[in-house]
Design an enzyme around this catalytic site. Structure first.
Site, mmCIF file in Angstrom:
data_model
loop_
_atom_site.group_PDB
_atom_site.id
_atom_site.type_symbol
_atom_site.label_atom_id
_atom_site.label_comp_id
_atom_site.label_asym_id
_atom_site.label_seq_id
_atom_site.Cartn_x
_atom_site.Cartn_y
_atom_site.Cartn_z
ATOM 1 N N HIS A 147 32.733 -10.459 54.193
ATOM 2 C CA HIS A 147 33.471 -11.172 55.250
ATOM 3 C C HIS A 147 32.512 -12.036 56.077
ATOM 4 O O HIS A 147 32.163 -11.661 57.202
ATOM 5 C CB HIS A 147 34.159 -10.161 56.161
ATOM 6 N N ILE A 187 31.151 -13.446 59.457
ATOM 7 C CA ILE A 187 31.869 -13.405 60.729
ATOM 8 C C ILE A 187 32.346 -11.974 60.954
ATOM 9 O O ILE A 187 32.896 -11.350 60.043
ATOM 10 C CB ILE A 187 33.081 -14.361 60.725
ATOM 11 N N GLY A 218 37.911 -9.718 63.260
ATOM 12 C CA GLY A 218 38.567 -9.591 64.552
ATOM 13 C C GLY A 218 39.049 -8.182 64.820
ATOM 14 O O GLY A 218 39.009 -7.700 65.962
ATOM 15 N N VAL A 219 39.524 -7.491 63.776
ATOM 16 C CA VAL A 219 40.018 -6.122 63.975
ATOM 17 C C VAL A 219 38.896 -5.183 64.397
ATOM 18 O O VAL A 219 39.128 -4.206 65.123
ATOM 19 C CB VAL A 219 40.715 -5.595 62.695
ATOM 20 N N GLU A 233 38.538 -2.852 67.613
ATOM 21 C CA GLU A 233 38.124 -1.458 67.462
ATOM 22 C C GLU A 233 36.959 -1.125 68.401
ATOM 23 O O GLU A 233 36.930 -0.040 69.003
ATOM 24 C CB GLU A 233 37.733 -1.183 66.009
#
Length: 205
Positions: free
Chosen positions: A108, A114, A117-118, A122
């Site tokens: 990723h 990057i 986003g999750v 978290e």
């Protein structure tokens, strides 16, 4: 008549010289312009000690060892490196140093890493957990389940080398049912990277 002819000739000569190029060319100096441009391009060299000193007033409240005694998470899913501000039962500021060594960056993305986003969300949830697991009705090491996340907005990519500075605030805590609600936001270099209007947690019973 002769005087008139001489006067006309003199006038013509004077007029013609007004359009001739001077024998000595006019030189306009551009040195000052170049000097100002170079001055803008050259940044002041601060050095390692100076840059390190920028965070000299930021004190660690909970170290990574302290956090491991509060949260049940472990590598590679422990996403808070330290806590630098803390108000018991209310709010906290935590730090996540983003490095290329983290396993999710292998996919990723391979050519443009990057932080997902999750995982940013978290990390905020874990910071909230550090606050909640030290409140009445909970205990360090207990498991919180993510029960909801609303109003999430990502503002800029978070990449390896960034320092994610996170802040959470506990808005509600029901010790009887083990339910917590919080807000969160995180910054990189003073610019907001992600904000979360509300996240809900449920303490595992």
């Amino acid at each position: 008549m002769v005087k008139l002819s001489l006067l006309i000739a003199a006038s013509v000569c004077a007029a013609s010289t007004a359009f001739t190029v001077p024998s000595t060319p006019v030189v306009r100096s551009t040195t000052r312009l170049f000097e100002s441009e170079e001055a803008e391009d050259v940044a002041e060299y601060v050095g390692a000690a100076g840059i390190s000193g920028l965070t000299s007033e930021v004190k660690t409240v909970f170290s990574s060892e302290d956090i491991a005694k509060i949260l049940p998470h472990r590598y590679p899913f422990l996403l808070v490196d330290k806590v630098v501000e803390y108000e018991a039962g209310k709010r906290a500021v935590g730090i996540k140093s983003v490095t290329l060594n983290e396993p999710h960056f292998t996919g990723h993305f391979p050519d443009r890493p990057i932080m997902p986003g999750v995982l940013q969300v978290e990390a905020l949830a874990q910071l909230a957990g550090i606050v909640c697991l030290q409140m009445e009705g909970a205990e360090p090491g207990a498991v919180f389940f993510f029960a909801g996340a609303d109003g999430v907005k990502w503002k800029k990519p978070v990449i390896p080398g960034d320092t994610l500075v996170m802040e959470v605030e506990i808005n509600k805590w029901n010790k009887k049912f083990g339910i917590a609600k919080a807000t969160g936001r995180a910054y990189v270099d003073g610019q907001m990277a992600v904000e979360l209007k509300e996240m809900t947690f449920a303490l595992a019973r």
